[in-house]
Design a protein around this motif. Sequence first.
Motif, PDB file in Angstrom:
ATOM      1  N   PRO A  91       0.797  -1.227   0.000  1.00 42.57           N
ATOM      2  CA  PRO A  91       0.000   0.000   0.000  1.00 42.57           C
ATOM      3  C   PRO A  91       0.832   1.280   0.000  1.00 42.57           C
ATOM      4  O   PRO A  91       1.888   1.349   0.635  1.00 42.57           O
ATOM      5  CB  PRO A  91      -0.827  -0.119   1.277  1.00 42.57           C
ATOM      6  CG  PRO A  91      -0.132  -1.105   2.121  1.00 42.57           C
ATOM      7  CD  PRO A  91       0.673  -1.993   1.231  1.00 42.57           C
ATOM      8  N   THR A  92       0.336   2.261  -0.712  1.00 43.40           N
ATOM      9  CA  THR A  92       1.012   3.554  -0.805  1.00 43.40           C
ATOM     10  C   THR A  92       0.277   4.572   0.065  1.00 43.40           C
ATOM     11  O   THR A  92      -0.825   4.306   0.554  1.00 43.40           O
ATOM     12  CB  THR A  92       0.987   4.067  -2.253  1.00 43.40           C
ATOM     13  OG1 THR A  92      -0.391   4.279  -2.610  1.00 43.40           O
ATOM     14  CG2 THR A  92       1.625   3.084  -3.212  1.00 43.40           C
ATOM     15  N   LEU A  93       0.890   5.741   0.176  1.00 44.05           N
ATOM     16  CA  LEU A  93       0.239   6.827   0.915  1.00 44.05           C
ATOM     17  C   LEU A  93      -1.149   7.109   0.338  1.00 44.05           C
ATOM     18  O   LEU A  93      -2.118   7.283   1.083  1.00 44.05           O
ATOM     19  CB  LEU A  93       1.112   8.094   0.832  1.00 44.05           C
ATOM     20  CG  LEU A  93       0.484   9.351   1.434  1.00 44.05           C
ATOM     21  CD1 LEU A  93       0.361   9.223   2.947  1.00 44.05           C
ATOM     22  CD2 LEU A  93       1.297  10.594   1.069  1.00 44.05           C
ATOM     23  N   VAL A  94      -1.236   7.120  -0.977  1.00 39.05           N
ATOM     24  CA  VAL A  94      -2.517   7.429  -1.623  1.00 39.05           C
ATOM     25  C   VAL A  94      -3.559   6.354  -1.286  1.00 39.05           C
ATOM     26  O   VAL A  94      -4.719   6.666  -1.027  1.00 39.05           O
ATOM     27  CB  VAL A  94      -2.321   7.592  -3.148  1.00 39.05           C
ATOM     28  CG1 VAL A  94      -3.652   7.760  -3.851  1.00 39.05           C
ATOM     29  CG2 VAL A  94      -1.410   8.794  -3.423  1.00 39.05           C
ATOM     30  N   ASP A  95      -3.139   5.088  -1.236  1.00 43.34           N
ATOM     31  CA  ASP A  95      -4.084   4.032  -0.832  1.00 43.34           C
ATOM     32  C   ASP A  95      -4.597   4.294   0.581  1.00 43.34           C
ATOM     33  O   ASP A  95      -5.786   4.111   0.863  1.00 43.34           O
ATOM     34  CB  ASP A  95      -3.397   2.656  -0.855  1.00 43.34           C
ATOM     35  CG  ASP A  95      -3.012   2.232  -2.263  1.00 43.34           C
ATOM     36  OD1 ASP A  95      -3.781   2.510  -3.195  1.00 43.34           O
ATOM     37  OD2 ASP A  95      -1.924   1.628  -2.423  1.00 43.34           O
ATOM     38  N   THR A 125       5.039  22.645   1.547  1.00 43.32           N
ATOM     39  CA  THR A 125       3.952  23.151   2.395  1.00 43.32           C
ATOM     40  C   THR A 125       2.630  22.487   2.002  1.00 43.32           C
ATOM     41  O   THR A 125       1.825  22.111   2.865  1.00 43.32           O
ATOM     42  CB  THR A 125       3.826  24.690   2.259  1.00 43.32           C
ATOM     43  OG1 THR A 125       5.064  25.260   2.687  1.00 43.32           O
ATOM     44  CG2 THR A 125       2.682  25.249   3.082  1.00 43.32           C
ATOM     45  N   VAL A 126       2.421  22.317   0.704  1.00 43.29           N
ATOM     46  CA  VAL A 126       1.204  21.631   0.239  1.00 43.29           C
ATOM     47  C   VAL A 126       1.186  20.211   0.806  1.00 43.29           C
ATOM     48  O   VAL A 126       0.162  19.747   1.323  1.00 43.29           O
ATOM     49  CB  VAL A 126       1.139  21.608  -1.311  1.00 43.29           C
ATOM     50  CG1 VAL A 126      -0.059  20.803  -1.789  1.00 43.29           C
ATOM     51  CG2 VAL A 126       1.093  23.035  -1.868  1.00 43.29           C
ATOM     52  N   LEU A 127       2.336  19.542   0.748  1.00 48.22           N
ATOM     53  CA  LEU A 127       2.401  18.174   1.278  1.00 48.22           C
ATOM     54  C   LEU A 127       2.142  18.171   2.788  1.00 48.22           C
ATOM     55  O   LEU A 127       1.386  17.323   3.292  1.00 48.22           O
ATOM     56  CB  LEU A 127       3.771  17.548   0.997  1.00 48.22           C
ATOM     57  CG  LEU A 127       3.900  16.100   1.477  1.00 48.22           C
ATOM     58  CD1 LEU A 127       3.108  15.141   0.585  1.00 48.22           C
ATOM     59  CD2 LEU A 127       5.353  15.651   1.551  1.00 48.22           C
ATOM     60  N   MET A 238      -0.850  14.168  -6.717  1.00 50.50           N
ATOM     61  CA  MET A 238      -0.054  12.974  -7.026  1.00 50.50           C
ATOM     62  C   MET A 238       1.411  13.312  -7.318  1.00 50.50           C
ATOM     63  O   MET A 238       2.319  12.627  -6.830  1.00 50.50           O
ATOM     64  CB  MET A 238      -0.638  12.233  -8.236  1.00 50.50           C
ATOM     65  CG  MET A 238      -1.995  11.660  -7.959  1.00 50.50           C
ATOM     66  SD  MET A 238      -1.901  10.440  -6.653  1.00 50.50           S
ATOM     67  CE  MET A 238      -2.911   9.176  -7.330  1.00 50.50           C
ATOM     68  N   ASP A 239       1.634  14.335  -8.131  1.00 55.17           N
ATOM     69  CA  ASP A 239       3.018  14.669  -8.503  1.00 55.17           C
ATOM     70  C   ASP A 239       3.810  15.147  -7.292  1.00 55.17           C
ATOM     71  O   ASP A 239       4.974  14.795  -7.116  1.00 55.17           O
ATOM     72  CB  ASP A 239       3.037  15.757  -9.584  1.00 55.17           C
ATOM     73  CG  ASP A 239       2.574  15.203 -10.920  1.00 55.17           C
ATOM     74  OD1 ASP A 239       2.466  13.963 -11.038  1.00 55.17           O
ATOM     75  OD2 ASP A 239       2.299  16.009 -11.839  1.00 55.17           O
ATOM     76  N   ILE A 240       3.161  15.959  -6.466  1.00 58.72           N
ATOM     77  CA  ILE A 240       3.839  16.482  -5.267  1.00 58.72           C
ATOM     78  C   ILE A 240       4.180  15.325  -4.326  1.00 58.72           C
ATOM     79  O   ILE A 240       5.287  15.252  -3.783  1.00 58.72           O
ATOM     80  CB  ILE A 240       2.955  17.548  -4.568  1.00 58.72           C
ATOM     81  CG1 ILE A 240       2.873  18.782  -5.477  1.00 58.72           C
ATOM     82  CG2 ILE A 240       3.485  17.896  -3.183  1.00 58.72           C
ATOM     83  CD1 ILE A 240       2.021  19.914  -4.939  1.00 58.72           C
ATOM     84  N   ILE A 241       3.245  14.397  -4.160  1.00 57.84           N
ATOM     85  CA  ILE A 241       3.515  13.219  -3.329  1.00 57.84           C
ATOM     86  C   ILE A 241       4.693  12.446  -3.929  1.00 57.84           C
ATOM     87  O   ILE A 241       5.628  12.053  -3.229  1.00 57.84           O
ATOM     88  CB  ILE A 241       2.257  12.316  -3.225  1.00 57.84           C
ATOM     89  CG1 ILE A 241       1.157  13.014  -2.419  1.00 57.84           C
ATOM     90  CG2 ILE A 241       2.602  10.959  -2.607  1.00 57.84           C
ATOM     91  CD1 ILE A 241      -0.198  12.304  -2.442  1.00 57.84           C
ATOM     92  N   GLY A 242       4.653  12.267  -5.240  1.00 55.25           N
ATOM     93  CA  GLY A 242       5.725  11.535  -5.926  1.00 55.25           C
ATOM     94  C   GLY A 242       7.092  12.169  -5.713  1.00 55.25           C
ATOM     95  O   GLY A 242       8.090  11.475  -5.568  1.00 55.25           O
ATOM     96  N   ARG A 243       7.119  13.495  -5.684  1.00 56.37           N
ATOM     97  CA  ARG A 243       8.412  14.185  -5.557  1.00 56.37           C
ATOM     98  C   ARG A 243       8.895  14.288  -4.107  1.00 56.37           C
ATOM     99  O   ARG A 243      10.090  14.348  -3.858  1.00 56.37           O
ATOM    100  CB  ARG A 243       8.306  15.598  -6.139  1.00 56.37           C
ATOM    101  CG  ARG A 243       8.420  15.628  -7.660  1.00 56.37           C
ATOM    102  CD  ARG A 243       8.628  17.046  -8.171  1.00 56.37           C
ATOM    103  NE  ARG A 243       7.418  17.847  -8.131  1.00 56.37           N
ATOM    104  CZ  ARG A 243       6.500  17.851  -9.095  1.00 56.37           C
ATOM    105  NH1 ARG A 243       6.641  17.098 -10.162  1.00 56.37           N
ATOM    106  NH2 ARG A 243       5.417  18.611  -8.983  1.00 56.37           N
ATOM    107  N   HIS A 244       7.967  14.338  -3.148  1.00 60.62           N
ATOM    108  CA  HIS A 244       8.383  14.663  -1.766  1.00 60.62           C
ATOM    109  C   HIS A 244       8.040  13.609  -0.712  1.00 60.62           C
ATOM    110  O   HIS A 244       8.339  13.795   0.457  1.00 60.62           O
ATOM    111  CB  HIS A 244       7.768  16.003  -1.344  1.00 60.62           C
ATOM    112  CG  HIS A 244       8.183  17.134  -2.227  1.00 60.62           C
ATOM    113  ND1 HIS A 244       9.408  17.757  -2.108  1.00 60.62           N
ATOM    114  CD2 HIS A 244       7.552  17.739  -3.262  1.00 60.62           C
ATOM    115  CE1 HIS A 244       9.501  18.703  -3.026  1.00 60.62           C
ATOM    116  NE2 HIS A 244       8.401  18.711  -3.740  1.00 60.62           N
ATOM    117  N   PHE A 245       7.355  12.540  -1.092  1.00 60.05           N
ATOM    118  CA  PHE A 245       7.049  11.483  -0.133  1.00 60.05           C
ATOM    119  C   PHE A 245       7.778  10.229  -0.592  1.00 60.05           C
ATOM    120  O   PHE A 245       7.512   9.710  -1.684  1.00 60.05           O
ATOM    121  CB  PHE A 245       5.534  11.232  -0.065  1.00 60.05           C
ATOM    122  CG  PHE A 245       5.129  10.283   1.040  1.00 60.05           C
ATOM    123  CD1 PHE A 245       4.780  10.756   2.300  1.00 60.05           C
ATOM    124  CD2 PHE A 245       5.103   8.905   0.822  1.00 60.05           C
ATOM    125  CE1 PHE A 245       4.416   9.882   3.332  1.00 60.05           C
ATOM    126  CE2 PHE A 245       4.744   8.024   1.845  1.00 60.05           C
ATOM    127  CZ  PHE A 245       4.391   8.522   3.093  1.00 60.05           C
TER     128      PHE A 245
END
Length: 273
Positions: A91-95, A125-127, A238-245
């Motif tokens: 599972p991912t953060l998004v899940d 900050t968004v994340l 999604m992109d922000i999560i991909g870049r910073h999580f």
Amino acid sequence: MIAFPEKEEPMRIDRRAFLATLGSAAVVEAMSSEARADALEHYMIAQLDKPAGPPAQPLVVRRGAGALFGGPSPSGQRPELTALATMPERPTLVDFIRFRGTPSIGNHILQSANDALKKGEPEETVLACLLHDYVLNLMKPDHGWWGAQMMEPYVSEKVSWAIRHHQALRFYPDPSVGYEYPELYVRIFGKDYVPAPYIKASYESARKHKWYMDARMITVHDLYAFEPGIKVAIDPFMDIIGRHFKQPKEGLGFDGSPVAHMWRTLNYPDNPL
Ligand SMILES: [Fe+2]
Ligand SMILES: [Fe+2]
């Protein structure tokens, strides 16, 4: 054993008090019925979380269970539990945001992140706004600390620092960025509430820290007012999560991190042990 009522009493709503939380008559008029229903749900949750009077019976169970578990609210009400979707093997953060959270917390964090995104905040900050209250699904007391710890292995030090300190900063206004003491807190904690010394100490050290504004901006975008007709999806993030999580390839909960158990507990909330 503590006895829970067979059936919950329907909650009484003070209509005038509720409408007053939404703003002027024109604002209320402009809201879609869906937005009004969402706002009402949020209001009811806030009411449930008002400090209860002395317990009618000795406490056997405390309140350290989050929203996903249907743990009793401070007034002792227990929400109805619904079946949860099966989680993917890794599972991912998004899940987790999609399948292991209550709708009210999901709406709240997505609206906070959306507000930050629209106002051109930096991606971290968004994340931080997106993650700041997710842990409420797991645990309520000291949620800033729990939330920061849960995210710490996967985000920058600045993001987890900001999540940790937003809890204390919520109690202290900062006119330089237009942040006022939340009206909701007056209702939850009472008019003359003075934060505990550890909260004050957390605020005072944060105030002098180089990342103060990173935590402060979470509180600025920590909205309780629902925007009329807006239902925010996870897709724009999604992109922000991909870049910073830093999503672990084994899946959250199975990566052997010091906080993997927190994610597993949400993944398997019905496990007996
Ligand atoms: Fe919070
Ligand atoms: Fe929040």
